[in-house]
Design a protein around this motif. Sequence first.
Motif, PDB file in Angstrom:
ATOM      1  N   TRP A  90      37.386  47.735  39.246  1.00 38.52           N
ATOM      2  CA  TRP A  90      37.387  47.033  37.954  1.00 38.52           C
ATOM      3  C   TRP A  90      38.782  46.538  37.594  1.00 38.52           C
ATOM      4  CZ3 TRP A  90      32.836  45.909  38.243  1.00 38.52           C
ATOM      5  CH2 TRP A  90      31.805  46.819  38.439  1.00 38.52           C
ATOM      6  N   PHE A  91      39.807  47.284  37.933  1.00 40.53           N
ATOM      7  CA  PHE A  91      41.166  46.785  37.710  1.00 40.53           C
ATOM      8  C   PHE A  91      41.413  45.528  38.553  1.00 40.53           C
ATOM      9  CE2 PHE A  91      42.544  51.127  36.167  1.00 40.53           C
ATOM     10  CZ  PHE A  91      42.935  50.686  34.915  1.00 40.53           C
ATOM     11  N   PHE A  92      40.908  45.543  39.776  1.00 37.04           N
ATOM     12  CA  PHE A  92      41.083  44.385  40.656  1.00 37.04           C
ATOM     13  C   PHE A  92      40.349  43.165  40.097  1.00 37.04           C
ATOM     14  CE2 PHE A  92      39.928  41.686  44.245  1.00 37.04           C
ATOM     15  CZ  PHE A  92      41.137  41.560  44.915  1.00 37.04           C
ATOM     16  N   CYS A  93      39.122  43.364  39.622  1.00 35.15           N
ATOM     17  CA  CYS A  93      38.355  42.253  39.051  1.00 35.15           C
ATOM     18  C   CYS A  93      39.040  41.696  37.806  1.00 35.15           C
ATOM     19  CB  CYS A  93      36.940  42.718  38.707  1.00 35.15           C
ATOM     20  SG  CYS A  93      35.901  43.077  40.141  1.00 35.15           S
ATOM     21  N   ALA A  94      39.569  42.599  36.969  1.00 30.89           N
ATOM     22  CA  ALA A  94      40.281  42.151  35.768  1.00 30.89           C
ATOM     23  C   ALA A  94      41.534  41.367  36.149  1.00 30.89           C
ATOM     24  CB  ALA A  94      40.647  43.355  34.906  1.00 30.89           C
ATOM     25  N   ALA A  95      42.262  41.859  37.142  1.00 26.22           N
ATOM     26  CA  ALA A  95      43.481  41.171  37.585  1.00 26.22           C
ATOM     27  C   ALA A  95      43.161  39.778  38.110  1.00 26.22           C
ATOM     28  CB  ALA A  95      44.170  41.997  38.663  1.00 26.22           C
ATOM     29  N   ARG A  96      42.077  39.668  38.847  1.00 29.02           N
ATOM     30  CA  ARG A  96      41.679  38.367  39.389  1.00 29.02           C
ATOM     31  C   ARG A  96      41.351  37.386  38.265  1.00 29.02           C
ATOM     32  NH1 ARG A  96      36.648  38.904  43.104  1.00 29.02           N
ATOM     33  NH2 ARG A  96      35.770  39.371  41.043  1.00 29.02           N
ATOM     34  N   CYS A  97      40.710  37.884  37.213  1.00 32.42           N
ATOM     35  CA  CYS A  97      40.397  37.022  36.065  1.00 32.42           C
ATOM     36  C   CYS A  97      41.670  36.580  35.345  1.00 32.42           C
ATOM     37  CB  CYS A  97      39.475  37.754  35.094  1.00 32.42           C
ATOM     38  SG  CYS A  97      37.796  37.994  35.705  1.00 32.42           S
ATOM     39  N   TYR A  98      42.585  37.516  35.140  1.00 27.95           N
ATOM     40  CA  TYR A  98      43.848  37.159  34.484  1.00 27.95           C
ATOM     41  C   TYR A  98      44.625  36.136  35.313  1.00 27.95           C
ATOM     42  CZ  TYR A  98      43.480  40.806  30.913  1.00 27.95           C
ATOM     43  OH  TYR A  98      43.089  41.572  29.838  1.00 27.95           O
ATOM     44  N   GLU A  99      44.598  36.310  36.625  1.00 28.42           N
ATOM     45  CA  GLU A  99      45.306  35.366  37.493  1.00 28.42           C
ATOM     46  C   GLU A  99      44.703  33.965  37.368  1.00 28.42           C
ATOM     47  OE1 GLU A  99      46.721  34.958  42.177  1.00 28.42           O
ATOM     48  OE2 GLU A  99      45.112  36.357  41.624  1.00 28.42           O
ATOM     49  N   ARG A 100      43.391  33.882  37.338  1.00 26.47           N
ATOM     50  CA  ARG A 100      42.730  32.578  37.234  1.00 26.47           C
ATOM     51  C   ARG A 100      42.938  31.931  35.871  1.00 26.47           C
ATOM     52  NH1 ARG A 100      36.977  34.259  40.181  1.00 26.47           N
ATOM     53  NH2 ARG A 100      37.791  34.264  42.322  1.00 26.47           N
ATOM     54  N   SER A 101      43.156  32.768  34.853  1.00 26.98           N
ATOM     55  CA  SER A 101      43.380  32.214  33.511  1.00 26.98           C
ATOM     56  C   SER A 101      44.845  31.863  33.271  1.00 26.98           C
ATOM     57  CB  SER A 101      42.908  33.208  32.447  1.00 26.98           C
ATOM     58  OG  SER A 101      43.729  34.371  32.446  1.00 26.98           O
ATOM     59  N   GLY A 102      45.717  32.210  34.233  1.00 27.34           N
ATOM     60  CA  GLY A 102      47.132  31.879  34.102  1.00 27.34           C
ATOM     61  C   GLY A 102      47.979  32.963  33.472  1.00 27.34           C
ATOM     62  N   ASP A 103      47.383  34.109  33.150  1.00 23.31           N
ATOM     63  CA  ASP A 103      48.149  35.225  32.576  1.00 23.31           C
ATOM     64  C   ASP A 103      48.653  36.092  33.731  1.00 23.31           C
ATOM     65  OD1 ASP A 103      49.221  37.322  31.178  1.00 23.31           O
ATOM     66  OD2 ASP A 103      47.487  37.619  29.861  1.00 23.31           O
ATOM     67  N   TYR A 104      49.750  35.668  34.338  1.00 21.79           N
ATOM     68  CA  TYR A 104      50.215  36.310  35.569  1.00 21.79           C
ATOM     69  C   TYR A 104      50.821  37.692  35.330  1.00 21.79           C
ATOM     70  CZ  TYR A 104      49.421  31.646  37.378  1.00 21.79           C
ATOM     71  OH  TYR A 104      48.834  30.456  37.725  1.00 21.79           O
ATOM     72  N   ALA A 105      51.389  37.905  34.154  1.00 21.05           N
ATOM     73  CA  ALA A 105      51.948  39.227  33.853  1.00 21.05           C
ATOM     74  C   ALA A 105      50.836  40.275  33.797  1.00 21.05           C
ATOM     75  CB  ALA A 105      52.708  39.183  32.531  1.00 21.05           C
ATOM     76  N   ALA A 106      49.734  39.944  33.113  1.00 20.92           N
ATOM     77  CA  ALA A 106      48.599  40.867  33.040  1.00 20.92           C
ATOM     78  C   ALA A 106      47.955  41.036  34.409  1.00 20.92           C
ATOM     79  CB  ALA A 106      47.573  40.360  32.030  1.00 20.92           C
ATOM     80  N   ALA A 107      47.909  39.948  35.178  1.00 21.42           N
ATOM     81  CA  ALA A 107      47.340  40.031  36.523  1.00 21.42           C
ATOM     82  C   ALA A 107      48.150  40.988  37.388  1.00 21.42           C
ATOM     83  CB  ALA A 107      47.304  38.646  37.157  1.00 21.42           C
ATOM     84  N   ARG A 108      49.474  40.866  37.325  1.00 22.73           N
ATOM     85  CA  ARG A 108      50.337  41.741  38.126  1.00 22.73           C
ATOM     86  C   ARG A 108      50.137  43.207  37.742  1.00 22.73           C
ATOM     87  NH1 ARG A 108      54.661  39.795  36.547  1.00 22.73           N
ATOM     88  NH2 ARG A 108      54.779  38.123  38.091  1.00 22.73           N
TER      89      ARG A 108
END
Length: 288
Positions: free
Chosen positions: A245-263
Amino acid sequence: MKKNLMLLLSSLAAVLLALECGWRSYYFAKNHFHGGKAAFELYAVGESTVRGFGDISFADAVAETFKNSFGPGGLSYRNMGRTGYTSYPHWMSLRAEMAFRRRGTPGALILYTGHNEAIDRELPGKFRSFWLRHCERLLDHSYFLSDMLYRLRRKGLLRVDGSYLWYELNLRRIIETARDSGLTPILSTLAVNYSGVEPSFDMRDESSLNEHLRRGLELEARSFSSAARYYLELSGEDKDTKALWFFCAARCYERSGDYAAARENYREAVNWDKRVTYRRANCLQNDL
């Protein structure tokens, strides 16, 4: 009764002392009179990344680059990498190789290990912490006792600790052994692919997991931010699937452009990875 007990303890101490002397004599004869002809000695210790895939590893490349840089005597290089092994056997191998090494020849040690550790995120209890911090270090002073302990662990007769303290202890052992032997340790950060590898996890309820994934994909089609929040809610429900679930959330943040949250969430996914199918070090190990 007391006299017999003292006699027994004295006899036991004498036997252990004799065994320790014999063990040290063996290592002295094995290592002290060998080598020393090179101008510089380079050793590499670690897992498959050190051992190499195919014809060469990064440690081999370092040795090849500098092999003609030391004048008469040249460079002596030994790759001690062992595929699939953890830091504890690496330390034991290095210790056996470095025991009573002549310090007159300068040298260095390349160290890269950590991907194969089966680390438990739970902190060890008081007894285990005391054993790791004090008793293990006390046994390190005896070649005989530490070698016997290692053999018992290899045969599965004694449990190998799986905490961060154990990993940290063995890193310290390797570094201290290198320094005590006159080598300069070079410790490499463990390279980790955060976003390109899905974490492994324990799947106990496949139908429930599939339903959560279906719901998540529906949310992703409408809003990556909403989907990320949904996945983060799921991460708090079951620690066995936290990494997913952390990985899925990170992937969503990355696609939305929120790279800090994705990292941040990719790091959490790696930290909670069960390492069932793909072994990789986590951020907590590198933070050591």
